[in-house]
Design an enzyme around this catalytic site. Sequence first.
Site, PDB file in Angstrom:
ATOM      1  N   HIS A   1      41.347  10.710 100.141  1.00 14.84           N
ATOM      2  CA  HIS A   1      41.334  12.027 100.247  1.00 14.84           C
ATOM      3  C   HIS A   1      39.998  12.818 100.310  1.00 14.84           C
ATOM      4  O   HIS A   1      39.861  13.770 101.417  1.00 14.84           O
ATOM      5  CB  HIS A   1      42.209  12.723  99.014  1.00 14.84           C
ATOM      6  CG  HIS A   1      43.510  12.144  98.735  1.00 14.84           C
ATOM      7  ND1 HIS A   1      44.619  12.175  99.498  1.00 14.84           N
ATOM      8  CD2 HIS A   1      43.867  11.243  97.709  1.00 14.84           C
ATOM      9  CE1 HIS A   1      45.802  11.599  99.071  1.00 14.84           C
ATOM     10  NE2 HIS A   1      45.143  11.032  97.887  1.00 14.84           N
TER      11      HIS A   1
HETATM   12  O1  RIB Z   1      45.316  15.204  95.718  1.00 18.43           O
HETATM   13  C1  RIB Z   1      44.387  14.389  95.852  1.00 18.43           C
HETATM   14  C2  RIB Z   1      43.115  15.232  95.108  1.00 18.43           C
HETATM   15  O2  RIB Z   1      43.337  15.009  93.771  1.00 18.43           O
HETATM   16  C3  RIB Z   1      41.775  14.431  95.314  1.00 18.43           C
HETATM   17  O3  RIB Z   1      40.719  15.233  95.378  1.00 18.43           O
HETATM   18  C4  RIB Z   1      41.709  13.497  94.009  1.00 18.43           C
HETATM   19  O4  RIB Z   1      40.495  13.069  93.706  1.00 18.43           O
HETATM   20  C5  RIB Z   1      42.416  14.348  93.317  1.00 18.43           C
HETATM   21  O5  RIB Z   1      41.329  15.234  92.494  1.00 18.43           O
END
Ligand code: RIB
Length: 313
Positions: free
Chosen positions: A240
Amino acid sequence: MAPQPLIIDCDPGIDDAIAMLLALASPELEVLAITTVAGNVPLANTTANGLRVLDLAGRADLPLAAGSSRPLIWVPEDDSSATHGETGLDGSELPAPSRAAADEHAVDLIARLALERPGEITLVAVGPLTNVALLAAMHPAAFAALRRIIAMGGASNGGNMSPSAEFNVWFDPEATERVLQSGQDVTLVGLDVTRQAILTSADIEALEQLPTIGPAVAGMLRFYMRKHVAWYGEEIVYQHDSLALAYAIDPDILGLVYCHVEVDTGVGPARGATLVDRLGVFGGSANAHWAERVDVERFRALLLSRLASLSCR
Ligand code: RIB
Ligand code: CA
């Protein structure tokens, strides 16, 4: 071309750690500072983890300041420690930090740097947007002096904390909505694209061979993968945060639509939902660049090559 000055606000967090390493490995970027926020795990852990990752990368020279220990309004009953482990970097086996965080609050650090270099700094926010919203409220001139904000957050076709909410937005919906209302140049890199940005078991095996950073990176990614296998039944790990960071390096990695985006800040089952108004049904003015498409192989090649280059330093 001069490197792009950049600040990373994060909640390390395994994918945050990978995003930090990608930034530190990329000559297109001048990382000015790291700031931390509560999110995946409590602030004390995200802050210690940010310092540990900087030590791993040999960058204990970079300033790191801690920010908000809780969201603006409501404190959720859960975090993401189930995903990232109690430490937030389980599997990494990284030693304790070599130093403490700066005495300065994260919001004040970002404000000071933004005013020193008006119009130049990209703020990449890969945790809940609490610090960013506080910056807008406490230091409006500094907030406006940022060049742009790239945030990992949101989902328009299925969340990961509820059917409609992605974690960063779900953790602090009011902060996200405040940033969306700010008039700043905001890019949102949500689950629609980050769920395609994956690393595989074979990638982890290759990363493990890298000198210096290999064992720690492979250890945390394997921990992360075990969660993905349990929840999604696939031997992959979503990247992500490093996808959001990669957009700052190579804008051709993502395809974006500029439209009105709004967040449900209610306290019902849709709290934290991202409403991406592509068709302009709400009639609201466009306020965000929403990531719709990703060149997965371009992203993977960038991430894997840069991590390899970092380990050779
Ligand atoms: O949904 C994904 C996000 O949530 C990313 O930033 C992961 O590190 C969590 O913080
Ligand atoms: Ca994160």
